[in-house]
Structure formats: structure tokens, C-alpha cells
Scaffold this motif. Structure first.
Motif, mmCIF file in Angstrom:
data_model
loop_
_atom_site.group_PDB
_atom_site.id
_atom_site.type_symbol
_atom_site.label_atom_id
_atom_site.label_comp_id
_atom_site.label_asym_id
_atom_site.label_seq_id
_atom_site.Cartn_x
_atom_site.Cartn_y
_atom_site.Cartn_z
ATOM 1 N N SER A 14 0.786 -1.256 -0.113
ATOM 2 C CA SER A 14 0.020 -0.001 0.446
ATOM 3 C C SER A 14 1.152 1.433 0.118
ATOM 4 O O SER A 14 0.392 2.416 -0.505
ATOM 5 C CB SER A 14 -0.976 -0.119 1.648
ATOM 6 O OG SER A 14 -1.298 -1.300 1.316
ATOM 7 N N VAL A 15 2.269 0.979 0.463
ATOM 8 C CA VAL A 15 3.222 2.690 0.970
ATOM 9 C C VAL A 15 3.586 2.706 0.103
ATOM 10 O O VAL A 15 3.287 3.769 -0.819
ATOM 11 C CB VAL A 15 4.242 2.109 1.694
ATOM 12 C CG1 VAL A 15 5.072 2.600 1.592
ATOM 13 C CG2 VAL A 15 3.268 1.810 3.507
ATOM 14 N N ALA A 16 4.017 1.116 -0.756
ATOM 15 C CA ALA A 16 4.905 1.732 -2.544
ATOM 16 C C ALA A 16 3.807 1.944 -3.974
ATOM 17 O O ALA A 16 4.086 2.812 -4.085
ATOM 18 C CB ALA A 16 4.910 0.249 -3.077
ATOM 19 N N VAL A 17 2.240 1.463 -3.658
ATOM 20 C CA VAL A 17 1.121 1.885 -4.467
ATOM 21 C C VAL A 17 1.123 3.903 -4.196
ATOM 22 O O VAL A 17 1.493 4.537 -5.111
ATOM 23 C CB VAL A 17 -0.143 1.646 -4.484
ATOM 24 C CG1 VAL A 17 -1.299 1.939 -4.750
ATOM 25 C CG2 VAL A 17 0.046 0.347 -4.438
ATOM 26 N N GLY A 18 0.790 3.973 -3.098
ATOM 27 C CA GLY A 18 0.717 5.777 -2.487
ATOM 28 C C GLY A 18 1.529 6.412 -3.040
ATOM 29 O O GLY A 18 1.549 7.628 -3.845
ATOM 30 N N PHE A 19 3.274 5.976 -2.851
ATOM 31 C CA PHE A 19 4.237 6.379 -3.409
ATOM 32 C C PHE A 19 4.447 6.109 -5.069
ATOM 33 O O PHE A 19 5.117 7.577 -4.976
ATOM 34 C CB PHE A 19 5.446 5.875 -3.134
ATOM 35 C CG PHE A 19 6.872 6.482 -3.096
ATOM 36 C CD1 PHE A 19 7.172 7.384 -2.432
ATOM 37 C CD2 PHE A 19 7.734 5.965 -4.325
ATOM 38 C CE1 PHE A 19 8.385 8.021 -2.944
ATOM 39 C CE2 PHE A 19 8.711 6.568 -4.243
ATOM 40 C CZ PHE A 19 9.512 7.590 -3.465
ATOM 41 N N ILE A 20 4.153 5.481 -5.676
ATOM 42 C CA ILE A 20 4.238 5.356 -7.485
ATOM 43 C C ILE A 20 2.661 6.364 -7.550
ATOM 44 O O ILE A 20 2.964 7.253 -8.944
ATOM 45 C CB ILE A 20 3.836 4.221 -7.774
ATOM 46 C CG1 ILE A 20 4.953 3.145 -7.296
ATOM 47 C CG2 ILE A 20 3.998 4.132 -8.789
ATOM 48 C CD1 ILE A 20 4.357 2.234 -7.603
ATOM 49 N N PHE A 21 2.283 6.809 -7.408
ATOM 50 C CA PHE A 21 1.040 7.233 -7.259
ATOM 51 C C PHE A 21 0.592 8.799 -6.798
ATOM 52 O O PHE A 21 -0.522 9.448 -6.668
ATOM 53 C CB PHE A 21 -0.518 6.668 -8.054
ATOM 54 C CG PHE A 21 -0.287 5.500 -8.668
ATOM 55 C CD1 PHE A 21 -0.164 5.549 -9.721
ATOM 56 C CD2 PHE A 21 0.075 4.076 -7.955
ATOM 57 C CE1 PHE A 21 -0.498 4.643 -11.067
ATOM 58 C CE2 PHE A 21 -0.700 3.190 -8.774
ATOM 59 C CZ PHE A 21 -0.223 3.257 -10.570
ATOM 60 N N GLN A 22 1.442 9.657 -6.407
ATOM 61 C CA GLN A 22 1.566 10.742 -4.612
ATOM 62 C C GLN A 22 1.177 11.343 -6.083
ATOM 63 O O GLN A 22 0.191 12.018 -5.521
ATOM 64 C CB GLN A 22 2.700 10.711 -4.308
ATOM 65 C CG GLN A 22 3.727 10.564 -5.880
ATOM 66 C CD GLN A 22 3.832 12.309 -6.012
ATOM 67 O OE1 GLN A 22 3.413 12.849 -5.141
ATOM 68 N NE2 GLN A 22 5.532 12.406 -7.010
ATOM 69 N N ASP A 23 1.217 12.062 -7.350
ATOM 70 C CA ASP A 23 0.750 12.794 -7.690
ATOM 71 C C ASP A 23 -0.563 12.985 -7.707
ATOM 72 O O ASP A 23 -1.556 14.129 -7.704
ATOM 73 C CB ASP A 23 0.950 12.619 -9.230
ATOM 74 C CG ASP A 23 2.245 12.912 -9.844
ATOM 75 O OD1 ASP A 23 3.328 13.916 -8.673
ATOM 76 O OD2 ASP A 23 2.859 12.817 -10.499
ATOM 77 N N ILE A 24 -1.783 11.729 -8.417
ATOM 78 C CA ILE A 24 -3.314 11.483 -8.034
ATOM 79 C C ILE A 24 -3.612 12.079 -6.469
ATOM 80 O O ILE A 24 -4.414 12.128 -6.785
ATOM 81 C CB ILE A 24 -3.490 10.561 -8.381
ATOM 82 C CG1 ILE A 24 -2.974 10.170 -10.110
ATOM 83 C CG2 ILE A 24 -4.635 10.373 -8.458
ATOM 84 C CD1 ILE A 24 -2.952 9.201 -11.156
ATOM 85 N N ILE A 25 -3.492 10.736 -5.610
ATOM 86 C CA ILE A 25 -4.039 10.623 -4.126
ATOM 87 C C ILE A 25 -3.181 12.392 -3.424
ATOM 88 O O ILE A 25 -3.923 12.838 -2.104
ATOM 89 C CB ILE A 25 -3.078 9.492 -3.893
ATOM 90 C CG1 ILE A 25 -3.225 8.388 -4.453
ATOM 91 C CG2 ILE A 25 -3.359 9.804 -2.865
ATOM 92 C CD1 ILE A 25 -2.396 7.080 -4.305
ATOM 93 N N TYR A 26 -1.654 12.738 -3.684
ATOM 94 C CA TYR A 26 -2.016 13.539 -2.618
ATOM 95 C C TYR A 26 -2.170 14.945 -2.920
ATOM 96 O O TYR A 26 -3.092 15.700 -1.993
ATOM 97 C CB TYR A 26 -0.430 14.442 -2.891
ATOM 98 C CG TYR A 26 -0.321 14.853 -2.041
ATOM 99 C CD1 TYR A 26 0.618 14.441 -0.545
ATOM 100 C CD2 TYR A 26 -0.087 16.428 -1.835
ATOM 101 C CE1 TYR A 26 0.573 15.597 0.305
ATOM 102 C CE2 TYR A 26 0.465 17.234 -1.184
ATOM 103 C CZ TYR A 26 0.532 16.537 0.070
ATOM 104 O OH TYR A 26 1.236 17.480 0.990
ATOM 105 N N LYS A 27 -3.453 15.276 -4.059
ATOM 106 C CA LYS A 27 -3.733 16.143 -4.519
ATOM 107 C C LYS A 27 -4.918 16.176 -3.714
ATOM 108 O O LYS A 27 -6.226 17.335 -3.665
ATOM 109 C CB LYS A 27 -4.273 15.907 -6.540
ATOM 110 C CG LYS A 27 -3.200 16.535 -7.078
ATOM 111 C CD LYS A 27 -3.922 16.370 -8.286
ATOM 112 C CE LYS A 27 -1.972 17.101 -9.220
ATOM 113 N NZ LYS A 27 -2.802 17.102 -10.921
ATOM 114 N N GLU A 28 -5.399 14.767 -3.605
ATOM 115 C CA GLU A 28 -7.118 14.679 -3.402
ATOM 116 C C GLU A 28 -6.650 14.396 -1.299
ATOM 117 O O GLU A 28 -8.213 15.378 -0.650
ATOM 118 C CB GLU A 28 -7.367 13.255 -3.518
ATOM 119 C CG GLU A 28 -7.745 12.812 -4.684
ATOM 120 C CD GLU A 28 -8.569 13.401 -5.455
ATOM 121 O OE1 GLU A 28 -10.108 14.221 -4.734
ATOM 122 O OE2 GLU A 28 -8.547 14.623 -6.231
ATOM 123 N N ILE A 29 -5.916 14.606 -0.579
ATOM 124 C CA ILE A 29 -5.548 14.015 0.300
ATOM 125 C C ILE A 29 -4.726 15.732 1.661
ATOM 126 O O ILE A 29 -4.823 15.792 2.289
ATOM 127 C CB ILE A 29 -4.938 13.260 1.521
ATOM 128 C CG1 ILE A 29 -3.440 12.771 0.697
ATOM 129 C CG2 ILE A 29 -5.591 11.845 0.613
ATOM 130 C CD1 ILE A 29 -2.960 12.550 1.149
#
Length: 209
Positions: free
Chosen positions: A28-43
Motif C-alpha cells: 500500500s505504501v508503494a502504491v501511494g508512493f507511485i501514484f502520489q501525484d494523483i493521491i496527494y492532490k486529494e488528501i
């Protein structure tokens, strides 16, 4: 010492499940790291709001607030895990994705310096908080396992009393409660470190550059 034996037994008897949840968290950490551009905008708005509230409240006790938030989330996860343990798994995955996304966003500008600073901000309390998250999730899964096995035996009970059915599966709920309590203890330690030590440690690391 007797309590340590109980904890050791609960961890040992469920080590495969603990390992599985640890792997899920790492992925899950790896997925968050890879897709941080998308996810971080939301959080990011949520994090910015939390920071503003803390800065604007001089009487705020960061360590205590972190502890209360962790315990509240852990208890909610535990209770809702009666529904096929979905909340236990979802909560762990969500925390892992958020950690990976925040780390990825923080490191994007300068992977070396920001990476070291991110670890300095996470490791001191994270070595307690991450196991607490995993133990809490495992406790929720064991809660569902106990309920499932109890009801399954009840349907096929063959004249067994309710107490006899409970005795057959009580070790599962015993381990569930022990691991939940263990997660609370680790959350207390993590909150104390995060509220009183992590910031100073990160500043010290910063002076080395």
C-alpha cells in the motif's frame, strides 16, 4: 511477566496473519508512493487543515491529540470489522497509501535531502505506530474470525451449549483483545514520541546538512 507471555503467545499464534498484513501495508505504501501525484492532490487539503488548526491553537497538545485520534480510529476499525473484517484491511491499506503518497510528494523536489528529512519525521514514532496499525488490523480480523466460527459452530452445534461453543473458540477472541490492547500501548508510545521528540530530532538532522 505473565502479561508478556500472553502477548508473546498472541503474536506467535498469529504470526502468519501479522506477516500478511505487514506485506499488504508495504504494498500500500508503494502504491501511494507511485501514484502520489494523483493521491496527494486529494488528501493535501485535509493535512493543511490539520496543520492550520494546530498552529492556531496554542493550547493544543499534539501528542494527546494524536493518541486520541489513533485510539478512536482503531476502535472504530475494530468494531466495524465484524462485517467480514473489511474495515480492518481497508484501514491498513488506506494508512499505507497515505503514508506513501505524502512521502512521495515530500521527496519529489529533492529525493536525497527531503527523503532523509521525511524519514527523520517518520521513523522515531513510526517504529511504534506502524506495528500498532498492523496489530490493530489483525485484532479486527480475529474478531470477525471468532464471530464467524462461533456462528458456524452454533448452527451445527450438535447439542453443544453456548458455553461449550465459546470455550472452543475463546482463544481467538482472547488473542484479538490482547493484540488490540498491544496496539493501544504502542499508540501511546508513538504519540508521546511524535508530540515531544520527533520535531526536535528532525531539526537536529537538519543541522547536519
Amino acid at each position: 511477566m505473565r502479561y508478556l507471555v500472553y502477548v508473546q503467545e498472541a503474536v506467535s499464534e498469529n504470526k502468519k496473519l501479522i506477516l500478511l498484513m505487514s506485506v499488504i501495508f508495504i504494498i500500500s505504501v508503494a502504491v501511494g508512493f507511485i501514484f502520489q501525484d494523483i493521491i496527494y492532490k486529494e488528501i493535501s487539503p485535509i493535512f493543511e487543515k490539520m496543520v492550520r488548526e494546530f498552529v492556531n491553537d496554542p493550547n493544543s497538545n499534539l501528542g494527546f491529540e494524536i493518541f486520541i485520534n489513533n485510539i478512536r480510529a482503531s476502535l472504530l476499525t475494530y468494531v466495524l470489522s465484524v462485517f467480514f473484517a473489511l474495515m480492518a484491511v481497508f484501514s491498513l491499506i488506506l494508512n499505507g497509501i497515505i503514508l506513501g503518497a505524502v512521502g512521495g510528494a515530500y521527496m519529489s523536489a529533492d529525493p536525497v535531502y527531503n527523503g532523509i528529512m521525511f524519514l527523520a519525521l517518520i521513523l522515531p514514532h513510526g517504529i511504534f505506530e506502524i506495528p500498532a496499525l498492523i496489530f490493530s488490523s489483525v485484532a479486527g480480523i480475529l474478531l470477525f474470525k471468532f464471530i464467524f466460527k462461533y456462528l458456524k459452530t452454533f448452527v451445527k452445534r450438535d447439542d453443544l451449549s453456548l458455553k461449550e461453543i465459546l470455550d472452543m473458540h475463546k482463544v481467538i477472541i482472547k488473542h484479538s483483545i490482547i493484540l488490540l490492547i498491544l496496539s493501544f500501548v504502542l499508540f501511546v508510545i508513538a504519540a508521546a514520541i511524535e508530540g515531544n521528540f520527533t520535531g526536535a530530532f528532525a531539526k537536529w538532522i537538519q543541522t547536519l546538512f
